[in-house]
Every structure is written in structure tokens, then in C-alpha cells.
Design an enzyme around this catalytic site. Structure first.
Site, PDB file in Angstrom:
ATOM      1  N   HIS A 312      43.889  38.596  39.295  1.00 17.86           N
ATOM      2  CA  HIS A 312      45.279  38.151  39.369  1.00 17.86           C
ATOM      3  C   HIS A 312      45.642  37.920  40.824  1.00 17.86           C
ATOM      4  CE1 HIS A 312      49.675  38.111  38.842  1.00 17.86           C
ATOM      5  NE2 HIS A 312      49.428  37.868  37.567  1.00 17.86           N
ATOM      6  N   ASP A 370      46.631  38.184  30.440  1.00 18.56           N
ATOM      7  CA  ASP A 370      46.397  36.935  29.710  1.00 18.56           C
ATOM      8  C   ASP A 370      45.177  37.038  28.799  1.00 18.56           C
ATOM      9  OD1 ASP A 370      48.526  35.421  30.985  1.00 18.56           O
ATOM     10  OD2 ASP A 370      47.302  35.492  32.783  1.00 18.56           O
TER      11      ASP A 370
END
Length: 435
Positions: A312, A370
Site C-alpha cells: 500500500h 483490496d
């Protein structure tokens, strides 16, 4: 804000040095106030991607990427996901405090009573092709809401802002479900006021007039957790877009439509969709048996193969939302008996590699939210092209909270970034006959 510390910027080109105030937040890095930089020095700063620029002052969400920490109004995301539902979280983001029972009942009642959309909105969908991406439909329909609700468009009126917030939170699930039903060729399902926020959405998605849908409690709670974990995430691309659009005085429906358009990008809200596409590609090439070959390509610097759903930009440690979503992911797979499904077995095998392989561990390429939310939604029967719509549904409250905060800020001005210009210097136009 008051500054006790000053920063002095000096230049080697003869420009006089300049002094600027340094502000401290309650948490996080200090910031240097450079608003007078151009006036004092004739220079701008250059910060592509805004990696070192605070664009606003906010009290809503705080992220510490190094610690893997996410707070909504000071509350750790882990505690909210365990102890609150999505509408409680919405109330918190909008108002700054968690509701008591009476406040929650009032808020839930207000949202519930605004879940229907104007009947003429149903005709909008007929203008889209059946195979239109649901996000394209959502951008258009949310932007069009301002044509139906003229009584809440005065952005300087706090009551109008509140009504718009309630309407957007309430109507977004209805519009998302309608986008799905239209693409599937099924009748729209009207909302039911006796169901929970998440349960109502699942029914509008999967129910039909001939076979109603009763939400599985495990799936209902899973969706609610997805919504909580995605409700806000500080000054990301879509939130910054909402603030920038709002700084012009645009109405809230237009601002949220702009946020949805930004969220559509694969580097932002489309990441979980891209993750499932990646898994599907690996599955087509041989699944778990070929996973080693795929990992080798990911590690190869000369390969263009990318690992989606891992790492991320903000979190340099484990994404705190991923820990919670991982829990939910395994609960859903167990509830639906899908642990032996080939695609989900592949996903779990990939998770194991990322959590144990030194290449990924040393680079802190852990599975992010995600990765797990895509698996959960796929298991629940939500089509891959609807994933980003679910994200938009969850993030609407964050956008509205950020927009409201910006409008209320006395220092708010229309956004106008500067640039480093490297184009042509002044030149004269040659008549076309001589070019």
C-alpha cells in the site's frame, strides 16, 4: 492554529531567506505553512503527487502508515469494526462523536426514510447500454440527483448540507443496486425500511419480485464490515477531488460524482477488481500448480507482471483494515463452504506465499484490504465490475464528511495548484502559407 516554531528557508541563488510558521497537529508530522512563499520569494514548491504537502487541516481521519494505524475521529478502526455498525460509523464521521441509543435511532430513521430515489430516475438507466460499466452509470446518476433535490443545494446552509448528507448516504445503495439490476436485465427492487442498511442493500441486489431474498447474517455483517473499513481514508485521490470540486462552490451531488469518477481508476478504487482479474488470469494458466511461475515473474525485474492486492502506498506496515478483512474473508468462505473452490484456494495459496516468502516479507508487500474485500465480494456473488461501486457506496460518507468540513473552514479557498512550466517560451505565429 498558532506557531511557536519557525522554519527558515535559504537559497543559493541570492534570493533572500524567508521565515515560515511551523504548526503541530495533535498527531503526525509538523507542517510548514508556505502560503506566503511566492509572495516573499517569487518561488513555488514542486511536489508531484503531493507526497509532502498537507492540502488542508482536518479533524476526521488519521493514518500512521509506519505503525499501520487508522483512526476515525480518534477511534481505532479495529474497535469500530468490532463494536459498531456502518450507520454508527457514518454518524461518527459526520458529527465527531459516536451516537447514544436515541441519537442512533434518530439517525437511522432519517437515513431509512430517504432510501427511495425519485421515480423518474428509473428512466435514466434506459439511456445506458446494458453492458455499460456500473461505475459509468453511477457517475451519471449521482450527478443527476441535484436535478431532483433543489431544496438542499445551498452549500452555505448547514441544514441543507445535513439533508444532502442524509440523502446521499441513503440513496447510494439504491442507485448501486439499480445499476446492477439494469446490467443483469432484472427488475429494480425498491428498498425496505424494516431491514438494516446492509441487509436492505443485499436484498435490492439479489432479490427479485418472484423470489425474495433474505440476507445471510454472516454475509450481512461481512458487507457492513467492508463498508466500515472503506468509509474514509484521509486525503486520498478521490477525497481530494471532492474537496477540490467543492472548493469551487459546486453542489454536493456534483462533488460526490467527481469523487466516484476518481475512485474508478485502477490505482485507487479499482484495485480489488484488478486483484480478482489477476487471480482469474492465474487460474486460467493452471491455478495453484502454476503459482510458482507467476511469483517468479513478479520477482523478475525485467517482467511486466504485477502483483495486485499487496502492499500500500500509505501503509509501510500491515494494512490494519486487511487484518479485519482477512478475518471476515475466512468467515464468509467457511459459511458458504467455498474453501475448496479453485479460485479461492488459489487466493489463499497466494496469501500464504506473501506472508511467508522473504522477498515479500522484507519488502512489506503484505495482502492489503483490496485483496480480501475482493475475495469476500466474489464469494457473496457480487460481480467483479460492481466492486468499485461497493467502494463508492462505502466512501460516500467520508466524502460528505470531508466536503462538509471544507465548506465550514474559514480559511477555505478555491483550489488552484501551481506548476513548473517547461514548455515553449514566447514566439510569434508564422502565417500558414509560410509554415
Amino acid at each position: 492554529m498558532s506557531a511557536q516554531v519557525k522554519a527558515t528557508i535559504s537559497f543559493s541563488d541570492g534570493t533572500p531567506s524567508a521565515e515560515f510558521p511551523v504548526y503541530k497537529g495533535t498527531m503526525g508530522p509538523d507542517v510548514v505553512d508556505i502560503r506566503k512563499l511566492y509572495g516573499q520569494t517569487g518561488k513555488f514548491t514542486f511536489d508531484p503527487g503531493f507526497l509532502s504537502t498537507a492540502s488542508c487541516e482536518s479533524r476526521i481521519t488519521y493514518i500512521d502508515g509506519d505503525k499501520g494505524e487508522l483512526l476515525y475521529r480518534g477511534y481505532p478502526i479495529e474497535q469500530l469494526a468490532e463494536n459498531c455498525d456502518y450507520l454508527e460509523t457514518c454518524y461518527l464521521l459526520l458529527n465527531g462523536e459516536l451516537p447514544n441509543p436515541a441519537q442512533k435511532a434518530d439517525f437511522v430513521g432519517r437515513v431509512t426514510n430517504h432510501t427511495m430515489v425519485h421515480e423518474q430516475m428509473t428512466r435514466f438507466f434506459q439511456g445506458f447500454r446494458r453492458d455499460a460499466h456500473p461505475m459509468a452509470v453511477l457517475v451519471g446518476c449521482v450527478g443527476a440527483l441535484s436535478a431532483f433535490y433543489h431544496d438542499s443545494l445551498d452549500i452555505n446552509n448547514p441544514e441543507h448540507r445535513f439533508i444532502s448528507a442524509i440523502r446521499l448516504i441513503a440513496k447510494m445503495p439504491t442507485l448501486v443496486a439499480m445499476a446492477y439490476k439494469y446490467s443483469a436485465g432484472q427488475p429494480f427492487m425498491y428498498p425496505r425500511n424494516d431491514l438494516s442498511y446492509s441487509g436492505n442493500f443485499l436484498r435490492m441486489m439479489f432479490g427479485t419480485p418472484c423470489a425474495d431474498y433474505v440476507a445471510n447474517p454472516v454475509l450481512e455483517r461481512a458487507l457492513d464490515r467492508i463498508l466500515i473499513l472503506h468509509a474514509d481514508h484521509e486525503q486520498n485521490a478521490s477525497t481530494s477531488t471532492v474537496r477540490l470540486a467543492g472548493s469551487s462552490g459546486a453542489n454536493p451531488f456534483a462533488c460526490i460524482a467527481a469523487g466516484i469518477a476518481t475512485l474508478w481508476g485502477p490505482a485507487h478504487g479499482g484495485a480489488n477488481e484488478a486483484c480478482l482479474v489477476m487471480l482469474d488470469d492465474i487460474q486460467k494458466q493452471g491455478g495453484v500448480a502454476k503459482l510458482g511461475e507467476f511469483i517468479a515473474k513478479v520477482k523478475d525485474k525485467n517482467s511486466d507482471v504485477k502483483l495486485m492486492g499487496f502492499g500500500h502506498r500509505v501503509y509501510k506496515n500491515y494494512d490494519p483494515r486487511a487484518k479485519l478483512m482477512r478475518e471476515t474473508c475466512h468467515e464468509v468462505l467457511a459459511e458458504l463452504g467455498l474453501h475448496d473452490d479453485p479460485l479461492f484456494k488459489l487466493a489463499m495459496a497466494l496469501e500464504k506465499v506473501a506472508l511467508e516468502d522473504e522477498y515479500f516479507v522484507s519488502r512489506k508487500l503484505y495482502p492489503n484490504v483490496d485483496f480480501y474485500s475482493g475475495i469476500v465480494q466474489k464469494a457473496m456473488g457480487i460481480p467483479v465490475d460492481m466492486f468499485t461501486c461497493i467502494f463508492a457506496l462505502a466512501r460516500t460518507v467520508g466524502w460528505i464528511a470531508q466536503w462538509t468540513e471544507m465548506i465550514s473552514d474559514a480559511d477555505q479557498k478555491i483550489g488552484r495548484p501551481r506548476q513548473l512550466f517547461n514548455g515553449a517560451t514566447p514566439r510569434n505565429v508564422t502565417p500558414i502559407a509560410k509554415r
